[in-house]
Design a protein around this motif. Sequence first.
Motif, mmCIF file in Angstrom:
data_model
loop_
_atom_site.group_PDB
_atom_site.id
_atom_site.type_symbol
_atom_site.label_atom_id
_atom_site.label_comp_id
_atom_site.label_asym_id
_atom_site.label_seq_id
_atom_site.Cartn_x
_atom_site.Cartn_y
_atom_site.Cartn_z
ATOM 1 N N ILE A 150 51.618 41.758 52.734
ATOM 2 C CA ILE A 150 52.513 42.821 52.175
ATOM 3 C C ILE A 150 53.996 42.534 52.123
ATOM 4 O O ILE A 150 54.853 42.525 51.413
ATOM 5 C CB ILE A 150 52.055 44.084 52.501
ATOM 6 N N ALA A 151 54.300 41.890 53.671
ATOM 7 C CA ALA A 151 55.712 41.942 53.986
ATOM 8 C C ALA A 151 56.169 40.535 53.433
ATOM 9 O O ALA A 151 57.182 40.248 52.941
ATOM 10 C CB ALA A 151 55.582 41.532 55.570
ATOM 11 N N ARG A 152 55.100 39.508 53.018
ATOM 12 C CA ARG A 152 55.752 38.178 52.287
ATOM 13 C C ARG A 152 56.068 38.713 50.882
ATOM 14 O O ARG A 152 56.986 38.312 50.315
ATOM 15 C CB ARG A 152 54.584 37.255 52.448
ATOM 16 N N ALA A 153 55.410 39.728 50.476
ATOM 17 C CA ALA A 153 55.343 39.879 48.955
ATOM 18 C C ALA A 153 56.800 40.821 48.831
ATOM 19 O O ALA A 153 57.768 40.653 48.048
ATOM 20 C CB ALA A 153 54.342 40.837 48.365
ATOM 21 N N LEU A 154 56.974 41.667 49.744
ATOM 22 C CA LEU A 154 58.343 42.607 49.757
ATOM 23 C C LEU A 154 59.416 41.766 50.109
ATOM 24 O O LEU A 154 60.716 42.193 49.417
ATOM 25 C CB LEU A 154 58.109 43.664 50.663
ATOM 26 N N ALA A 155 59.517 40.673 51.101
ATOM 27 C CA ALA A 155 60.459 39.813 51.186
ATOM 28 C C ALA A 155 61.084 38.956 50.189
ATOM 29 O O ALA A 155 62.288 38.757 50.248
ATOM 30 C CB ALA A 155 60.086 38.759 52.356
ATOM 31 N N MET A 156 60.438 39.072 49.142
ATOM 32 C CA MET A 156 60.681 38.358 47.843
ATOM 33 C C MET A 156 61.582 39.211 47.087
ATOM 34 O O MET A 156 62.322 38.656 45.886
ATOM 35 C CB MET A 156 59.652 37.721 47.005
ATOM 36 N N LYS A 157 61.904 40.523 47.448
ATOM 37 C CA LYS A 157 62.586 41.411 46.711
ATOM 38 C C LYS A 157 62.097 41.461 45.087
ATOM 39 O O LYS A 157 62.931 41.213 44.278
ATOM 40 C CB LYS A 157 64.037 41.110 46.851
ATOM 41 N N PRO A 158 60.802 41.589 44.875
ATOM 42 C CA PRO A 158 60.249 41.532 43.782
ATOM 43 C C PRO A 158 60.701 42.951 42.697
ATOM 44 O O PRO A 158 60.791 43.843 43.248
ATOM 45 C CB PRO A 158 58.866 41.672 43.813
ATOM 46 N N LYS A 159 60.818 42.602 41.554
ATOM 47 C CA LYS A 159 60.973 43.603 40.589
ATOM 48 C C LYS A 159 60.035 44.477 40.335
ATOM 49 O O LYS A 159 59.889 45.768 40.248
ATOM 50 C CB LYS A 159 61.634 43.246 39.227
ATOM 51 N N VAL A 160 58.935 44.019 40.494
ATOM 52 C CA VAL A 160 57.368 44.535 40.333
ATOM 53 C C VAL A 160 56.614 43.977 41.470
ATOM 54 O O VAL A 160 56.490 42.776 41.654
ATOM 55 C CB VAL A 160 56.841 44.418 39.012
ATOM 56 N N LEU A 161 56.154 45.150 42.391
ATOM 57 C CA LEU A 161 54.762 44.700 43.386
ATOM 58 C C LEU A 161 53.316 45.106 42.723
ATOM 59 O O LEU A 161 52.990 45.857 42.169
ATOM 60 C CB LEU A 161 55.100 45.522 44.510
ATOM 61 N N LEU A 162 52.830 43.692 42.615
ATOM 62 C CA LEU A 162 51.329 43.970 41.958
ATOM 63 C C LEU A 162 50.491 43.909 43.269
ATOM 64 O O LEU A 162 50.287 42.797 43.744
ATOM 65 C CB LEU A 162 51.099 42.653 40.944
ATOM 66 N N LEU A 163 49.434 44.842 43.280
ATOM 67 C CA LEU A 163 48.546 44.862 44.238
ATOM 68 C C LEU A 163 47.148 44.807 43.598
ATOM 69 O O LEU A 163 46.835 45.776 42.965
ATOM 70 C CB LEU A 163 48.613 46.236 45.100
ATOM 71 N N ASP A 164 46.144 43.923 43.840
ATOM 72 C CA ASP A 164 45.022 43.536 43.477
ATOM 73 C C ASP A 164 43.852 44.059 44.613
ATOM 74 O O ASP A 164 43.501 43.298 45.416
ATOM 75 C CB ASP A 164 44.700 42.302 42.878
ATOM 76 N N GLU A 165 43.617 45.334 44.719
ATOM 77 C CA GLU A 165 42.784 45.857 45.547
ATOM 78 C C GLU A 165 42.903 45.387 46.785
ATOM 79 O O GLU A 165 42.261 44.812 47.759
ATOM 80 C CB GLU A 165 41.290 45.641 45.495
ATOM 81 N N PRO A 166 44.356 45.720 47.481
ATOM 82 C CA PRO A 166 44.955 45.159 48.483
ATOM 83 C C PRO A 166 44.240 45.748 49.920
ATOM 84 O O PRO A 166 44.361 45.082 50.986
ATOM 85 C CB PRO A 166 46.022 45.322 48.680
ATOM 86 N N PHE A 167 43.272 46.760 49.994
ATOM 87 C CA PHE A 167 42.874 47.133 51.192
ATOM 88 C C PHE A 167 41.315 47.276 50.915
ATOM 89 O O PHE A 167 40.451 47.971 51.784
ATOM 90 C CB PHE A 167 43.142 48.651 51.262
ATOM 91 N N GLY A 168 40.472 46.617 49.792
ATOM 92 C CA GLY A 168 39.208 46.696 49.445
ATOM 93 C C GLY A 168 38.254 46.035 50.474
ATOM 94 O O GLY A 168 37.234 46.663 50.820
ATOM 95 N N ALA A 169 38.847 44.984 51.472
ATOM 96 C CA ALA A 169 38.072 44.259 52.193
ATOM 97 C C ALA A 169 38.455 44.913 53.813
ATOM 98 O O ALA A 169 37.696 44.529 54.757
ATOM 99 C CB ALA A 169 38.372 43.016 52.285
#
Length: 281
Positions: A150-169
Amino acid sequence: MSNAYLSISRVGMSFTRGGTTSEVLRGIDLDVQRGEFVSLIGHSGCGKSTVLNIVAGLLQPSIGGVIVDGREVGAPGPDRALVFQNHSLLPWLTVYQNVALAVDKVFRGKLGAGERRDWVLQNLEMVNMRHALQRLPSEISGGMKQRVGIARALAMKPKVLLLDEPFGALDALTRAHLQDEVMRIQAERRNTVMMITHDVDEAVLLSDRIVMMTNGPAATIGQVLDVQLPRPRERIALAGNADYNRCRQEVLSFLYEKQRKVEPLRGAPADLAQRSAALRA
C-alpha cells in the motif's frame, strides 16, 4: 460528457478462445468523483477484476472506454496504482528498496535524491513500517507485506488507487487493523479509491458507494448503494447503527435474494421463453 474524475463509459468485454466467444461484461457505466471511495462487490466470476484491470490499463475493453482526469486510459500508468491481494513485493529487495523503486521510476528527474528518500520514508511512516526499512519481505508478516504494498502504491501519488481484495489473504485481526489504516490514509490524503471485495461488512465500513454486479456471463452493474454514514467511522460504534445495518442488509439482499431469482433465467436464448413461462405458471 461526464465531469467525473473517473468515468467508465459503456464498457463491454468479450474473450475468444478456440473459436468460442464469451461475453464477460456488458454496458458498464460508472462515474466516480475525486476523493470518493467506491467498492465493487459481487459473486465470484462476475467480472469485478476485469473491470479493475480495464481501469488499470492492463486490459483493453472490447467496447467503450475509461477516462481518468480528462484523459482516456490506453495503457498502464503511474496515475493508477494497483494493489493486489498478493503483496507482489520483490523478494530480493528490502522494504525501503521496494518502495524506493516505484518512487525513483515515477519521480526521477522531478525530485532530487534527498526528496525522493524523504518521500519513501514518509509513506512507510504512514503505514507504520518505518521500523522495518532494511528487512526483506521474507522477514516480515503477511500484514506487514501488504502495508508495504500500500505504501508503494501511495508513494506514486496516483490519481486513482485500485485495490483488488487487498485484505483477502489476511487473518481477521490483521484485516481489521489494515482497514482502519486505509480509512485513516484516505481521510488524510483524499485518494480516489476503487476496491474489489467479497466482504459485505468491509464494503459498508470503507465505502462512499457500493457497486453491486450481477452474475455473469454478460455481467453488468445491478445496483449502486450510497453509504451515507458520517466519517470518521468506528467499527465498534457502527455495529449497532441502524443505517449501517440497513446498508449491510441491502447488499446481502442483492447478493443472495435477487441473484437467486435471476439465476433460473440464465441459459441459452432458445430456452429463455420456456423458463419464463415455467416461472409464471
